[in-house]
Scaffold this motif. Structure first.
Motif, mmCIF file in Angstrom:
data_model
loop_
_atom_site.group_PDB
_atom_site.id
_atom_site.type_symbol
_atom_site.label_atom_id
_atom_site.label_comp_id
_atom_site.label_asym_id
_atom_site.label_seq_id
_atom_site.Cartn_x
_atom_site.Cartn_y
_atom_site.Cartn_z
ATOM 1 N N SER A 10 0.850 -1.189 0.000
ATOM 2 C CA SER A 10 0.000 0.000 0.000
ATOM 3 C C SER A 10 0.883 1.234 0.000
ATOM 4 C CB SER A 10 -0.952 0.006 1.192
ATOM 5 O OG SER A 10 -0.220 0.024 2.403
ATOM 6 N N CYS A 11 0.335 2.316 -0.509
ATOM 7 C CA CYS A 11 1.082 3.565 -0.578
ATOM 8 C C CYS A 11 0.111 4.712 -0.370
ATOM 9 C CB CYS A 11 1.770 3.688 -1.922
ATOM 10 S SG CYS A 11 2.616 5.265 -2.164
ATOM 11 N N ALA A 12 0.386 5.512 0.650
ATOM 12 C CA ALA A 12 -0.470 6.634 0.985
ATOM 13 C C ALA A 12 0.156 7.934 0.499
ATOM 14 C CB ALA A 12 -0.690 6.689 2.492
ATOM 15 N N ALA A 13 -0.629 8.728 -0.194
ATOM 16 C CA ALA A 13 -0.165 10.010 -0.716
ATOM 17 C C ALA A 13 -0.642 11.148 0.181
ATOM 18 C CB ALA A 13 -0.672 10.213 -2.137
ATOM 19 N N SER A 14 0.200 12.162 0.280
ATOM 20 C CA SER A 14 -0.170 13.359 1.041
ATOM 21 C C SER A 14 0.470 14.567 0.367
ATOM 22 C CB SER A 14 0.272 13.238 2.501
ATOM 23 O OG SER A 14 1.679 13.103 2.585
ATOM 24 N N ALA A 61 -2.345 17.468 -7.534
ATOM 25 C CA ALA A 61 -1.363 17.311 -8.601
ATOM 26 C C ALA A 61 -1.288 15.881 -9.114
ATOM 27 C CB ALA A 61 0.015 17.736 -8.114
ATOM 28 N N ILE A 62 -1.995 14.971 -8.448
ATOM 29 C CA ILE A 62 -1.889 13.551 -8.798
ATOM 30 C C ILE A 62 -3.028 13.127 -9.709
ATOM 31 C CG2 ILE A 62 -1.901 11.191 -7.921
ATOM 32 C CD1 ILE A 62 -0.821 12.266 -5.285
ATOM 33 N N ASN A 63 -2.682 12.507 -10.854
ATOM 34 C CA ASN A 63 -3.677 11.808 -11.643
ATOM 35 C C ASN A 63 -3.461 10.301 -11.548
ATOM 36 O OD1 ASN A 63 -5.827 11.493 -13.661
ATOM 37 N ND2 ASN A 63 -4.163 10.742 -14.947
ATOM 38 N N THR A 64 -2.236 9.892 -11.780
ATOM 39 C CA THR A 64 -1.927 8.459 -11.804
ATOM 40 C C THR A 64 -1.069 8.074 -10.602
ATOM 41 O OG1 THR A 64 -1.982 8.436 -14.217
ATOM 42 C CG2 THR A 64 -0.848 6.615 -13.146
ATOM 43 N N LEU A 65 -1.437 6.966 -9.985
ATOM 44 C CA LEU A 65 -0.606 6.347 -8.945
ATOM 45 C C LEU A 65 -0.167 4.984 -9.448
ATOM 46 C CD1 LEU A 65 -2.653 7.217 -5.736
ATOM 47 C CD2 LEU A 65 -0.356 8.022 -6.289
ATOM 48 N N GLY A 66 1.052 4.636 -9.147
ATOM 49 C CA GLY A 66 1.529 3.362 -9.665
ATOM 50 C C GLY A 66 2.666 2.788 -8.857
ATOM 51 N N CYS A 72 6.547 3.294 -4.993
ATOM 52 C CA CYS A 72 5.299 3.954 -5.329
ATOM 53 C C CYS A 72 5.618 5.234 -6.102
ATOM 54 C CB CYS A 72 4.562 4.269 -4.031
ATOM 55 S SG CYS A 72 2.993 5.081 -4.251
ATOM 56 N N ASN A 73 4.756 5.563 -7.046
ATOM 57 C CA ASN A 73 5.000 6.727 -7.913
ATOM 58 C C ASN A 73 3.701 7.470 -8.153
ATOM 59 O OD1 ASN A 73 4.660 7.459 -11.072
ATOM 60 N ND2 ASN A 73 6.707 8.043 -10.390
ATOM 61 N N SER A 74 3.793 8.775 -8.283
ATOM 62 C CA SER A 74 2.622 9.559 -8.657
ATOM 63 C C SER A 74 2.974 10.421 -9.858
ATOM 64 C CB SER A 74 2.152 10.431 -7.494
ATOM 65 O OG SER A 74 3.129 11.391 -7.141
ATOM 66 N N ARG A 75 1.976 10.597 -10.731
ATOM 67 C CA ARG A 75 2.182 11.425 -11.927
ATOM 68 C C ARG A 75 0.992 12.345 -12.121
ATOM 69 N NH1 ARG A 75 3.341 6.447 -14.211
ATOM 70 N NH2 ARG A 75 1.685 6.620 -15.746
ATOM 71 N N SER A 76 1.261 13.454 -12.757
ATOM 72 C CA SER A 76 0.219 14.434 -13.047
ATOM 73 C C SER A 76 -0.523 14.044 -14.322
ATOM 74 C CB SER A 76 0.856 15.810 -13.224
ATOM 75 O OG SER A 76 1.653 15.811 -14.391
ATOM 76 N N ALA A 128 3.928 13.999 -15.837
ATOM 77 C CA ALA A 128 5.144 14.358 -15.106
ATOM 78 C C ALA A 128 5.108 13.706 -13.731
ATOM 79 C CB ALA A 128 5.230 15.868 -14.954
ATOM 80 N N THR A 129 6.232 13.154 -13.323
ATOM 81 C CA THR A 129 6.310 12.556 -11.993
ATOM 82 C C THR A 129 6.219 13.645 -10.930
ATOM 83 O OG1 THR A 129 7.565 10.596 -12.623
ATOM 84 C CG2 THR A 129 7.830 11.363 -10.378
ATOM 85 N N THR A 130 5.346 13.415 -9.966
ATOM 86 C CA THR A 130 5.172 14.371 -8.882
ATOM 87 C C THR A 130 5.685 13.836 -7.557
ATOM 88 O OG1 THR A 130 2.897 13.558 -8.582
ATOM 89 C CG2 THR A 130 3.192 15.512 -9.953
ATOM 90 N N GLY A 131 6.003 12.520 -7.507
ATOM 91 C CA GLY A 131 6.547 11.994 -6.267
ATOM 92 C C GLY A 131 6.973 10.548 -6.367
#
Length: 116
Positions: free
Chosen positions: A20-24, A29-34, A94-98, A102-105
């Motif tokens: 699991s991966c929790a975003a904060s 700014a997040i569209n895709t989580l992966g 874990c990765n987040s993208r807009s 673009a990678t946001t985290g």
């Protein structure tokens, strides 16, 4: 965006794990989580991702064994990994993208080790 991953560990071949991966932070700014993974000596590669609307994308190597899901109310993404093999051994990130891809985290990485 800050991402914190949980759930790695040691499991025997054929077993299961759930990451699991929790975003904060700047959630808007997040569209895709992966999830990506990196085995020793190899590049970091995409495992699976899921858009805010729920569209999923999987690497061929894990299709039918892994399932990605997302809870937008908790800003959390999950990766259910079944039928694990030693080839799945890697550090999982874990990765987040807009919306613009673009990678946001990046999360801190969690080790998954599958013993034979």
């Amino acid at each position: 965006v800050q991402l914190q991953a949980f759930g790695g560990g040691l499991v025997q071949a054929g077993g299961s794990l759930r990451l699991s991966c929790a975003a904060s932070g700047n959630i808007l700014a997040i569209n895709t989580l992966g999830w990506y993974r990196q085995a020793p000596g190899n590049e970091r590669v995409l495992v699976a991702d899921v858009s805010r609307s729920g569209r999923t994308n999987y690497a061929d190597s894990i299709k039918g064994r892994f399932t990605i899901s997302r809870d937008n109310t908790k800003n959390t993404v999950y990766l259910q990994m079944n039928s694990l093999t030693p080839e799945d051994t890697a550090v999982y990130y874990c990765n987040s993208r807009s919306l613009g891809f673009a990678t946001t985290g990046w999360g801190q990485g969690t080790q998954v080790t599958v013993s034979s």
